[in-house]
Enzyme design. Sequence first.
Site, PDB file in Angstrom:
ATOM      1  N   SER A  32     116.484 -43.705 -46.793  1.00 56.03           N
ATOM      2  CA  SER A  32     116.376 -43.938 -48.016  1.00 56.03           C
ATOM      3  C   SER A  32     115.628 -42.624 -48.845  1.00 56.03           C
ATOM      4  O   SER A  32     116.075 -42.122 -50.010  1.00 56.03           O
ATOM      5  CB  SER A  32     115.594 -45.153 -48.648  1.00 56.03           C
ATOM      6  OG  SER A  32     116.272 -46.277 -47.796  1.00 56.03           O
TER       7      SER A  32
ATOM      8  N   LYS B 186     103.724 -49.788 -51.300  1.00 58.00           N
ATOM      9  CA  LYS B 186     104.484 -48.489 -51.464  1.00 58.00           C
ATOM     10  C   LYS B 186     104.848 -48.487 -52.789  1.00 58.00           C
ATOM     11  O   LYS B 186     104.762 -49.673 -53.580  1.00 58.00           O
ATOM     12  CB  LYS B 186     105.700 -48.639 -50.647  1.00 58.00           C
ATOM     13  CG  LYS B 186     105.693 -48.464 -49.120  1.00 58.00           C
ATOM     14  CD  LYS B 186     107.071 -48.298 -48.707  1.00 58.00           C
ATOM     15  CE  LYS B 186     107.036 -48.205 -46.876  1.00 58.00           C
ATOM     16  NZ  LYS B 186     108.248 -48.137 -46.485  1.00 58.00           N
TER      17      LYS B 186
ATOM     18  N   ARG C 200     116.449 -45.658 -34.991  1.00 55.98           N
ATOM     19  CA  ARG C 200     117.109 -44.411 -35.477  1.00 55.98           C
ATOM     20  C   ARG C 200     116.609 -43.283 -34.039  1.00 55.98           C
ATOM     21  O   ARG C 200     117.352 -42.910 -33.161  1.00 55.98           O
ATOM     22  CB  ARG C 200     117.145 -43.433 -36.625  1.00 55.98           C
ATOM     23  CG  ARG C 200     117.849 -44.085 -37.849  1.00 55.98           C
ATOM     24  CD  ARG C 200     117.287 -43.876 -39.137  1.00 55.98           C
ATOM     25  NE  ARG C 200     115.561 -44.350 -39.074  1.00 55.98           N
ATOM     26  CZ  ARG C 200     114.968 -44.418 -40.452  1.00 55.98           C
ATOM     27  NH1 ARG C 200     115.421 -44.048 -41.338  1.00 55.98           N
ATOM     28  NH2 ARG C 200     113.940 -45.045 -40.443  1.00 55.98           N
TER      29      ARG C 200
HETATM   30  P1  ADP Z   1     110.780 -50.278 -43.973  1.00 55.29           P
HETATM   31  O1  ADP Z   1     110.136 -49.756 -44.963  1.00 55.29           O
HETATM   32  O2  ADP Z   1     110.674 -51.594 -43.624  1.00 55.29           O
HETATM   33  O3  ADP Z   1     110.837 -49.404 -42.825  1.00 55.29           O
HETATM   34  P2  ADP Z   1     113.695 -49.315 -44.520  1.00 55.29           P
HETATM   35  O4  ADP Z   1     114.573 -49.693 -45.809  1.00 55.29           O
HETATM   36  O5  ADP Z   1     113.503 -47.975 -44.399  1.00 55.29           O
HETATM   37  O6  ADP Z   1     112.623 -50.411 -44.604  1.00 55.29           O
HETATM   38  O7  ADP Z   1     114.437 -49.844 -43.189  1.00 55.29           O
HETATM   39  C1  ADP Z   1     114.711 -51.054 -42.640  1.00 55.29           C
HETATM   40  C2  ADP Z   1     115.236 -51.290 -41.564  1.00 55.29           C
HETATM   41  O8  ADP Z   1     116.371 -50.329 -41.285  1.00 55.29           O
HETATM   42  C3  ADP Z   1     114.189 -50.490 -40.380  1.00 55.29           C
HETATM   43  O9  ADP Z   1     114.241 -51.090 -38.976  1.00 55.29           O
HETATM   44  C4  ADP Z   1     114.870 -49.097 -40.173  1.00 55.29           C
HETATM   45  O10 ADP Z   1     114.446 -48.516 -38.878  1.00 55.29           O
HETATM   46  C5  ADP Z   1     116.244 -49.377 -40.280  1.00 55.29           C
HETATM   47  N1  ADP Z   1     117.019 -48.162 -40.733  1.00 55.29           N
HETATM   48  C6  ADP Z   1     116.756 -47.346 -41.759  1.00 55.29           C
HETATM   49  N2  ADP Z   1     117.665 -46.419 -41.871  1.00 55.29           N
HETATM   50  C7  ADP Z   1     118.575 -46.644 -40.751  1.00 55.29           C
HETATM   51  C8  ADP Z   1     119.893 -45.891 -40.368  1.00 55.29           C
HETATM   52  N3  ADP Z   1     120.251 -44.632 -40.777  1.00 55.29           N
HETATM   53  N4  ADP Z   1     120.247 -46.274 -39.116  1.00 55.29           N
HETATM   54  C9  ADP Z   1     119.682 -47.636 -38.493  1.00 55.29           C
HETATM   55  N5  ADP Z   1     118.716 -48.294 -38.730  1.00 55.29           N
HETATM   56  C10 ADP Z   1     118.086 -47.682 -40.172  1.00 55.29           C
END
Ligand code: ADP
Length: 160
Positions: A128, A41, A90
Amino acid sequence: MNKCVYPGSFDPVTTGHLDIIERTAKLFDDVTVAVLNNYTKSPAFSVAERTAFIKKSVAHLKNVRVGSFDGLLVDYMKQQDAKIIIRGLRALSDFEHEFQLAAMNTKLCSEVETIFMMTNTKYSFLSSSMVREIVQFGGSVEGLVPAPIIDEIRNRLTKQ
Ligand code: ADP
C-alpha cells in the site's frame, strides 16, 4: 460453516490484497475482510474510505464481507464467531512480524489459528505504501490497485 477473517490496514487495498481475498474466498464459505482502525499509524485514508474501496473491489465475490475494528483482533474474532485469521506473506521480511503477531494472537486466545497465504509472485513487490508514493508522484497504478478504485485513489491523493 468455515469462516475466516482477513485483517489489515488496507491503506489502500491493492491487487496483492485482492488476490489473497479471491483465493481465500475459494477455500472458505465466509470471508470477512477487516479494516484495522490503527491509532498508532496515521493512515492516508479513513476507515470509511478504506472500507468503501474494499467493498467496490470485492463486489464480484458473494461470500466476502467487509468490516472494521479497533482494539484487539481476538476480540473482533470472538464477536464474529470466527477462529481463523488469514494473513499474506510476501518475502522473508514479512515473516518476523507475522510470526510475532500470530504467536501473540494465539497467546491471547488459544482457539485462534493463523493461516498464511503466499503472495502471487506477480505481487510480491507490491505494498500500500508503494501505491501511495507512486500516486503522489504522478505515476500510474494500473494493475497495482483494483480497477474500480483507481480514479478515486488518484483524485483523493493528488487533491491536497
Ligand atoms: P498490516 O498493517 O496489518 O500489515 P496491510 O494492509 O499492509 O496491513 O497488509 C495486510 C496483510 O496482507 C498482511 O498480512 C500483509 O503481509 C498482506 N499483504 C500485503 N500486501 C500483499 C501482497 N502484495 N501480496 C500478499 N500479501 C500481502
